[in-house]
Design a protein around this motif. Sequence first.
Motif, PDB file in Angstrom:
ATOM      1  N   VAL A  39       0.840  -1.204   0.000  1.00 31.77           N
ATOM      2  CA  VAL A  39       0.000   0.000   0.000  1.00 31.77           C
ATOM      3  C   VAL A  39       0.874   1.252   0.000  1.00 31.77           C
ATOM      4  O   VAL A  39       0.599   2.221  -0.717  1.00 31.77           O
ATOM      5  CB  VAL A  39      -0.952  -0.003   1.208  1.00 31.77           C
ATOM      6  CG1 VAL A  39      -1.807   1.265   1.213  1.00 31.77           C
ATOM      7  CG2 VAL A  39      -1.853  -1.233   1.189  1.00 31.77           C
ATOM      8  N   HIS A  42       2.324   1.670  -3.439  1.00 28.58           N
ATOM      9  CA  HIS A  42       1.273   2.125  -4.359  1.00 28.58           C
ATOM     10  C   HIS A  42       1.060   3.632  -4.212  1.00 28.58           C
ATOM     11  O   HIS A  42       1.013   4.377  -5.197  1.00 28.58           O
ATOM     12  CB  HIS A  42      -0.021   1.358  -4.056  1.00 28.58           C
ATOM     13  CG  HIS A  42      -1.109   1.600  -5.045  1.00 28.58           C
ATOM     14  ND1 HIS A  42      -2.394   1.137  -4.862  1.00 28.58           N
ATOM     15  CD2 HIS A  42      -1.122   2.268  -6.225  1.00 28.58           C
ATOM     16  CE1 HIS A  42      -3.136   1.511  -5.892  1.00 28.58           C
ATOM     17  NE2 HIS A  42      -2.389   2.196  -6.723  1.00 28.58           N
ATOM     18  N   HIS A  43       0.952   4.088  -2.976  1.00 27.94           N
ATOM     19  CA  HIS A  43       0.744   5.519  -2.724  1.00 27.94           C
ATOM     20  C   HIS A  43       1.934   6.346  -3.214  1.00 27.94           C
ATOM     21  O   HIS A  43       1.751   7.399  -3.845  1.00 27.94           O
ATOM     22  CB  HIS A  43       0.531   5.752  -1.229  1.00 27.94           C
ATOM     23  CG  HIS A  43       0.603   7.192  -0.826  1.00 27.94           C
ATOM     24  ND1 HIS A  43      -0.424   8.083  -1.029  1.00 27.94           N
ATOM     25  CD2 HIS A  43       1.610   7.906  -0.250  1.00 27.94           C
ATOM     26  CE1 HIS A  43      -0.074   9.272  -0.595  1.00 27.94           C
ATOM     27  NE2 HIS A  43       1.152   9.198  -0.119  1.00 27.94           N
ATOM     28  N   SER A  90      -1.949  -8.075  -1.140  1.00 31.60           N
ATOM     29  CA  SER A  90      -2.896  -7.110  -1.699  1.00 31.60           C
ATOM     30  C   SER A  90      -2.583  -6.900  -3.169  1.00 31.60           C
ATOM     31  O   SER A  90      -1.490  -7.226  -3.640  1.00 31.60           O
ATOM     32  CB  SER A  90      -2.814  -5.775  -0.949  1.00 31.60           C
ATOM     33  OG  SER A  90      -1.537  -5.183  -1.123  1.00 31.60           O
ATOM     34  N   GLU A  92      -3.599  -3.934  -6.542  1.00 32.87           N
ATOM     35  CA  GLU A  92      -4.150  -2.612  -6.830  1.00 32.87           C
ATOM     36  C   GLU A  92      -5.442  -2.708  -7.638  1.00 32.87           C
ATOM     37  O   GLU A  92      -5.655  -3.666  -8.379  1.00 32.87           O
ATOM     38  CB  GLU A  92      -3.111  -1.779  -7.591  1.00 32.87           C
ATOM     39  CG  GLU A  92      -1.806  -1.611  -6.830  1.00 32.87           C
ATOM     40  CD  GLU A  92      -0.717  -0.952  -7.666  1.00 32.87           C
ATOM     41  OE1 GLU A  92      -1.051  -0.423  -8.750  1.00 32.87           O
ATOM     42  OE2 GLU A  92       0.450  -0.969  -7.243  1.00 32.87           O
ATOM     43  N   TYR A 127      -8.502  -1.778   0.454  1.00 31.07           N
ATOM     44  CA  TYR A 127      -7.697  -0.792   1.172  1.00 31.07           C
ATOM     45  C   TYR A 127      -7.766   0.551   0.467  1.00 31.07           C
ATOM     46  O   TYR A 127      -8.117   0.654  -0.713  1.00 31.07           O
ATOM     47  CB  TYR A 127      -6.241  -1.249   1.304  1.00 31.07           C
ATOM     48  CG  TYR A 127      -5.428  -1.215   0.025  1.00 31.07           C
ATOM     49  CD1 TYR A 127      -4.921  -0.016  -0.488  1.00 31.07           C
ATOM     50  CD2 TYR A 127      -5.133  -2.389  -0.669  1.00 31.07           C
ATOM     51  CE1 TYR A 127      -4.166   0.017  -1.652  1.00 31.07           C
ATOM     52  CE2 TYR A 127      -4.376  -2.372  -1.831  1.00 31.07           C
ATOM     53  CZ  TYR A 127      -3.898  -1.163  -2.314  1.00 31.07           C
ATOM     54  OH  TYR A 127      -3.146  -1.133  -3.470  1.00 31.07           O
ATOM     55  N   THR A 129      -6.069   4.935   1.123  1.00 28.50           N
ATOM     56  CA  THR A 129      -5.206   5.813   1.903  1.00 28.50           C
ATOM     57  C   THR A 129      -5.969   7.078   2.264  1.00 28.50           C
ATOM     58  O   THR A 129      -6.875   7.502   1.547  1.00 28.50           O
ATOM     59  CB  THR A 129      -3.943   6.190   1.112  1.00 28.50           C
ATOM     60  OG1 THR A 129      -4.323   6.739  -0.159  1.00 28.50           O
ATOM     61  CG2 THR A 129      -3.060   4.980   0.883  1.00 28.50           C
TER      62      THR A 129
END
Length: 261
Positions: A39, A42-43, A90, A92, A127, A129
Motif C-alpha cells: 500500500v 502504491h501511494h 494485496s 491494486e 484498502y 489511503t
Amino acid sequence: MSAPSDAAVAAAAPASTTTAAASSGGLTFKLHPLVIVNVSDHHTRVKAQAACSGDSSSPSSSAPGAGQPPRVFGCVIGVQRGRTVEIFNSFELVLDPVSGTLDRAFLDKKQELYKKVFPDFYVLGWYSTGSDVHDTDMLIHKSLMDINESPVYLLLNPTINLSQKDLPVTIYESELHVIDGIPQLIFVRSNYTIETVEAERISVDHVAHLKPSDGGSAATQLAAHLTGIHSAIKMLNSRVRVIHQYLVAMQKVQSLFFNCR
C-alpha cells in the motif's frame, strides 16, 4: 443522516463504543507487513507520477482536493480460519473517475489471476489511503459485498507524524446499527496484530538497514550500493568472457581434429 456520514462518526466515536461494537463481531485480525509495504509503495508511485505530470488524477487514484495527496485503492487477500482473519497480500484496483466506483471488470480479472497463483487466498476486503474515512467509502465497501459478505476495510494514513509510535494503519469492519430508527451500515474500528513469516522478517530487516543511520544521505548509501552491484557485474562479465573464449578455443581444436582425420 446518511450512511457515509455515520461511518465517519463511528470511526471517531469514543473508545468504549468502538470496542463494544468490535467485540460483537469477535474476529481476530492478523496483518502481514507485505500488505503495508504494498500500500505504501502504491501511494508513493501514484504521488510521484502525479507530481511529475502536474496532475493529481490517476486511473487508480482519486484526488481529494488541491494540495492533497491522491488516494489509492486496492484489494486485500488472505484466509479466514474460523474467527481468525489473516491478511497476507494485496493488489491494486482502478477507480472509475466518472462514477467514482471501482472498475469491476479490472477487479474480476485481477482476482482470477491471483486465484491461479494463490488458490487458497480469497478477497477479504479492500484498502485505501487517507487520514480518515471518506463519505464515498461506504459505497465502495458495499460494492464488494457480493464477493465477501463482510469485507474488511484497511485504511493507511500516509501523513508522516514523528510523534506517533503506532503504525498509521486502521482496520474497519462494517456493522448494521439502528440510527434514528433507520438501520444503517457503519464502520467500526477493529484491533489487529502484526504477523510475520521468516521471508518477511528478512525483507523488512533488509529495508530497515538501507535507511541512513550514520548521518549519511540516502543518495550516498544508494550510490555505494549501486557501485558494489556494478563491480560484481563487471567481475561476472570478465569470468563469463573467459569461459566463452575457452569454449571457442575448444570448438576450434575439435574442428581441426576432425579435419585432420
